[in-house]
Design a protein around this motif. Structure first.
Motif, PDB file in Angstrom:
ATOM      1  N   SER A  45      22.209 -19.564 -14.584  1.00 48.86           N
ATOM      2  CA  SER A  45      21.509 -20.672 -13.937  1.00 48.86           C
ATOM      3  C   SER A  45      20.292 -20.190 -13.157  1.00 48.86           C
ATOM      4  CB  SER A  45      22.463 -21.428 -13.017  1.00 48.86           C
ATOM      5  OG  SER A  45      23.534 -21.952 -13.772  1.00 48.86           O
ATOM      6  N   GLN A  46      20.386 -19.018 -12.544  1.00 47.42           N
ATOM      7  CA  GLN A  46      19.228 -18.440 -11.851  1.00 47.42           C
ATOM      8  C   GLN A  46      18.108 -18.157 -12.843  1.00 47.42           C
ATOM      9  OE1 GLN A  46      21.123 -15.014 -10.102  1.00 47.42           O
ATOM     10  NE2 GLN A  46      21.385 -16.024  -8.114  1.00 47.42           N
ATOM     11  N   ILE A  47      18.440 -17.550 -13.965  1.00 52.59           N
ATOM     12  CA  ILE A  47      17.440 -17.230 -14.981  1.00 52.59           C
ATOM     13  C   ILE A  47      16.741 -18.492 -15.463  1.00 52.59           C
ATOM     14  CG2 ILE A  47      17.105 -16.377 -17.349  1.00 52.59           C
ATOM     15  CD1 ILE A  47      19.470 -14.407 -16.720  1.00 52.59           C
ATOM     16  N   ASN A  48      17.513 -19.552 -15.679  1.00 52.08           N
ATOM     17  CA  ASN A  48      16.967 -20.792 -16.217  1.00 52.08           C
ATOM     18  C   ASN A  48      16.378 -21.712 -15.149  1.00 52.08           C
ATOM     19  OD1 ASN A  48      17.529 -20.269 -18.942  1.00 52.08           O
ATOM     20  ND2 ASN A  48      19.666 -20.878 -18.652  1.00 52.08           N
ATOM     21  N   GLY A  49      16.490 -21.346 -13.888  1.00 55.26           N
ATOM     22  CA  GLY A  49      15.939 -22.160 -12.815  1.00 55.26           C
ATOM     23  C   GLY A  49      16.621 -23.497 -12.659  1.00 55.26           C
ATOM     24  N   CYS A  50      17.937 -23.535 -12.875  1.00 53.33           N
ATOM     25  CA  CYS A  50      18.689 -24.788 -12.764  1.00 53.33           C
ATOM     26  C   CYS A  50      19.290 -24.901 -11.361  1.00 53.33           C
ATOM     27  CB  CYS A  50      19.786 -24.853 -13.827  1.00 53.33           C
ATOM     28  SG  CYS A  50      20.686 -26.415 -13.781  1.00 53.33           S
ATOM     29  N   ALA A  51      18.581 -25.601 -10.490  1.00 51.32           N
ATOM     30  CA  ALA A  51      18.996 -25.703  -9.094  1.00 51.32           C
ATOM     31  C   ALA A  51      20.372 -26.342  -8.929  1.00 51.32           C
ATOM     32  CB  ALA A  51      17.951 -26.493  -8.298  1.00 51.32           C
ATOM     33  N   VAL A  52      20.648 -27.396  -9.687  1.00 54.44           N
ATOM     34  CA  VAL A  52      21.933 -28.085  -9.521  1.00 54.44           C
ATOM     35  C   VAL A  52      23.098 -27.176  -9.937  1.00 54.44           C
ATOM     36  CG1 VAL A  52      21.986 -29.294 -11.753  1.00 54.44           C
ATOM     37  CG2 VAL A  52      23.105 -30.313  -9.776  1.00 54.44           C
ATOM     38  N   ARG A  88      29.467  -6.099 -14.133  1.00 51.91           N
ATOM     39  CA  ARG A  88      28.111  -5.686 -14.502  1.00 51.91           C
ATOM     40  C   ARG A  88      27.905  -5.856 -16.010  1.00 51.91           C
ATOM     41  NH1 ARG A  88      25.580  -2.975 -10.572  1.00 51.91           N
ATOM     42  NH2 ARG A  88      24.401  -1.569 -11.911  1.00 51.91           N
ATOM     43  N   ALA A  89      28.914  -5.508 -16.784  1.00 52.93           N
ATOM     44  CA  ALA A  89      28.826  -5.669 -18.242  1.00 52.93           C
ATOM     45  C   ALA A  89      28.711  -7.142 -18.609  1.00 52.93           C
ATOM     46  CB  ALA A  89      30.039  -5.031 -18.918  1.00 52.93           C
ATOM     47  N   ALA A  90      29.455  -7.991 -17.922  1.00 51.56           N
ATOM     48  CA  ALA A  90      29.396  -9.434 -18.191  1.00 51.56           C
ATOM     49  C   ALA A  90      28.038 -10.001 -17.799  1.00 51.56           C
ATOM     50  CB  ALA A  90      30.519 -10.155 -17.436  1.00 51.56           C
ATOM     51  N   LEU A  91      27.512  -9.576 -16.667  1.00 50.04           N
ATOM     52  CA  LEU A  91      26.201 -10.057 -16.219  1.00 50.04           C
ATOM     53  C   LEU A  91      25.094  -9.607 -17.178  1.00 50.04           C
ATOM     54  CD1 LEU A  91      26.676  -9.491 -12.394  1.00 50.04           C
ATOM     55  CD2 LEU A  91      26.344 -11.705 -13.533  1.00 50.04           C
ATOM     56  N   GLU A  92      25.203  -8.387 -17.655  1.00 49.06           N
ATOM     57  CA  GLU A  92      24.206  -7.882 -18.612  1.00 49.06           C
ATOM     58  C   GLU A  92      24.260  -8.666 -19.920  1.00 49.06           C
ATOM     59  OE1 GLU A  92      22.537  -3.537 -19.905  1.00 49.06           O
ATOM     60  OE2 GLU A  92      24.726  -3.768 -19.867  1.00 49.06           O
ATOM     61  N   LEU A  93      25.460  -8.931 -20.409  1.00 47.07           N
ATOM     62  CA  LEU A  93      25.615  -9.735 -21.628  1.00 47.07           C
ATOM     63  C   LEU A  93      25.071 -11.140 -21.401  1.00 47.07           C
ATOM     64  CD1 LEU A  93      27.113  -9.711 -24.536  1.00 47.07           C
ATOM     65  CD2 LEU A  93      28.752 -11.125 -23.328  1.00 47.07           C
ATOM     66  N   ALA A  94      25.349 -11.705 -20.244  1.00 47.56           N
ATOM     67  CA  ALA A  94      24.864 -13.051 -19.923  1.00 47.56           C
ATOM     68  C   ALA A  94      23.336 -13.095 -19.900  1.00 47.56           C
ATOM     69  CB  ALA A  94      25.418 -13.504 -18.576  1.00 47.56           C
ATOM     70  N   GLU A  95      22.727 -12.079 -19.326  1.00 49.55           N
ATOM     71  CA  GLU A  95      21.266 -12.044 -19.283  1.00 49.55           C
ATOM     72  C   GLU A  95      20.665 -11.951 -20.680  1.00 49.55           C
ATOM     73  OE1 GLU A  95      19.652  -9.126 -16.612  1.00 49.55           O
ATOM     74  OE2 GLU A  95      20.308 -10.258 -14.848  1.00 49.55           O
ATOM     75  N   LEU A 130      30.901 -19.298 -22.555  1.00 50.96           N
ATOM     76  CA  LEU A 130      30.427 -19.637 -21.212  1.00 50.96           C
ATOM     77  C   LEU A 130      28.909 -19.489 -21.118  1.00 50.96           C
ATOM     78  CD1 LEU A 130      30.812 -20.329 -18.216  1.00 50.96           C
ATOM     79  CD2 LEU A 130      31.313 -17.893 -17.825  1.00 50.96           C
ATOM     80  N   VAL A 131      28.371 -18.415 -21.653  1.00 49.72           N
ATOM     81  CA  VAL A 131      26.916 -18.219 -21.621  1.00 49.72           C
ATOM     82  C   VAL A 131      26.217 -19.351 -22.376  1.00 49.72           C
ATOM     83  CG1 VAL A 131      25.022 -16.708 -22.373  1.00 49.72           C
ATOM     84  CG2 VAL A 131      27.063 -15.722 -21.277  1.00 49.72           C
ATOM     85  N   ALA A 132      26.715 -19.691 -23.548  1.00 46.47           N
ATOM     86  CA  ALA A 132      26.124 -20.781 -24.324  1.00 46.47           C
ATOM     87  C   ALA A 132      26.285 -22.117 -23.597  1.00 46.47           C
ATOM     88  CB  ALA A 132      26.765 -20.856 -25.712  1.00 46.47           C
ATOM     89  N   PHE A 133      27.455 -22.344 -23.028  1.00 45.38           N
ATOM     90  CA  PHE A 133      27.724 -23.583 -22.278  1.00 45.38           C
ATOM     91  C   PHE A 133      26.755 -23.721 -21.110  1.00 45.38           C
ATOM     92  CE2 PHE A 133      29.706 -25.870 -18.793  1.00 45.38           C
ATOM     93  CZ  PHE A 133      30.166 -27.024 -19.407  1.00 45.38           C
ATOM     94  N   MET A 134      26.604 -22.649 -20.340  1.00 42.54           N
ATOM     95  CA  MET A 134      25.721 -22.698 -19.175  1.00 42.54           C
ATOM     96  C   MET A 134      24.268 -22.905 -19.579  1.00 42.54           C
ATOM     97  SD  MET A 134      27.544 -22.849 -16.579  1.00 42.54           S
ATOM     98  CE  MET A 134      26.055 -23.019 -15.593  1.00 42.54           C
ATOM     99  N   ASN A 135      23.842 -22.278 -20.649  1.00 41.64           N
ATOM    100  CA  ASN A 135      22.471 -22.489 -21.111  1.00 41.64           C
ATOM    101  C   ASN A 135      22.249 -23.953 -21.488  1.00 41.64           C
ATOM    102  OD1 ASN A 135      20.547 -20.054 -21.293  1.00 41.64           O
ATOM    103  ND2 ASN A 135      22.549 -19.199 -21.813  1.00 41.64           N
ATOM    104  N   THR A 136      23.228 -24.568 -22.115  1.00 41.78           N
ATOM    105  CA  THR A 136      23.119 -25.991 -22.462  1.00 41.78           C
ATOM    106  C   THR A 136      23.104 -26.850 -21.199  1.00 41.78           C
ATOM    107  OG1 THR A 136      24.219 -25.636 -24.575  1.00 41.78           O
ATOM    108  CG2 THR A 136      24.183 -27.899 -23.733  1.00 41.78           C
ATOM    109  N   ALA A 137      24.026 -26.600 -20.293  1.00 35.27           N
ATOM    110  CA  ALA A 137      24.083 -27.376 -19.043  1.00 35.27           C
ATOM    111  C   ALA A 137      22.778 -27.222 -18.262  1.00 35.27           C
ATOM    112  CB  ALA A 137      25.267 -26.919 -18.197  1.00 35.27           C
ATOM    113  N   ASN A 138      22.280 -25.998 -18.187  1.00 33.59           N
ATOM    114  CA  ASN A 138      21.021 -25.764 -17.478  1.00 33.59           C
ATOM    115  C   ASN A 138      19.882 -26.566 -18.089  1.00 33.59           C
ATOM    116  OD1 ASN A 138      21.508 -22.169 -16.902  1.00 33.59           O
ATOM    117  ND2 ASN A 138      22.389 -23.913 -15.844  1.00 33.59           N
ATOM    118  N   ARG A 139      19.793 -26.576 -19.402  1.00 33.08           N
ATOM    119  CA  ARG A 139      18.709 -27.292 -20.061  1.00 33.08           C
ATOM    120  C   ARG A 139      18.818 -28.803 -19.846  1.00 33.08           C
ATOM    121  NH1 ARG A 139      18.867 -22.454 -21.490  1.00 33.08           N
ATOM    122  NH2 ARG A 139      17.259 -21.363 -22.680  1.00 33.08           N
TER     123      ARG A 139
END
Length: 157
Positions: A45-52, A88-95, A130-139
């Motif tokens: 969400s930080q990467i995508n700038g999704c404030a909510v 850290r591995a999860a955060l790197e994969l998420a990024e 989760l990464v795909a879900f969050m990217n969709t929610a952010n968009r």
């Protein structure tokens, strides 16, 4: 400040988002650690700038006992000593999974191997979804300019 759209007021939006939100709740029931899920959701969400979503996942993580130090350092996790190797591995994969256009081939074999070292196949599946879900929610939220600040922890469940 009002959102451009109220997805739930639309017959199409309401129907689709009902299932989408059910998928989000199903992710909470996986064996991927809850703290990891919130950290990943926050970082995407930080990467995508999704404030909510930043508002939501910061508050959910804090309500679950996450420290303010760790929450404040998620954006700079590479330089922070407060995260486990697995996190850290999860955060790197998420990024990399969020910034797929920035690197040819998306997630590198090295990043995948680091994640696979810490998570079993079920957890990796949950992490990728989760990464795909969050990217969709952010968009959805960024496009509609969903305002942030009013989220109350536990509201999503």
């Amino acid at each position: 400040m009002d959102a451009r759209l109220n997805y739930m007021a639309s017959p199409t939006g309401g129907k689709v988002l009902k299932h989408f939100m059910a998928a989000g709740r199903a992710l909470k029931e996986t064996s991927l650690p809850a703290a990891t899920q919130e950290l990943v959701a926050l970082r995407v969400s930080q990467i995508n700038g999704c404030a909510v979503c930043i508002d939501m996942h910061t508050k959910e993580a804090a309500a679950a006992g996450e420290t303010s130090v760790r929450l404040n350092l998620v954006a700079a996790w590479r330089e922070a000593t407060v995260f486990t190797e697995a996190e850290r591995a999860a955060l790197e994969l998420a990024e990399q999974g969020t910034r797929v256009a920035d690197a040819a081939g998306g997630v590198s074999d090295e990043v995948w191997a680091r994640a696979a070292k810490h998570y079993d196949e079920e957890q990796l599946t949950a992490l990728v979804i989760l990464v795909a879900f969050m990217n969709t929610a952010n968009r959805l939220n960024v496009i509609a300019q969903q305002p942030a600040g009013d989220y109350v922890a536990g509201q999503f469940h």
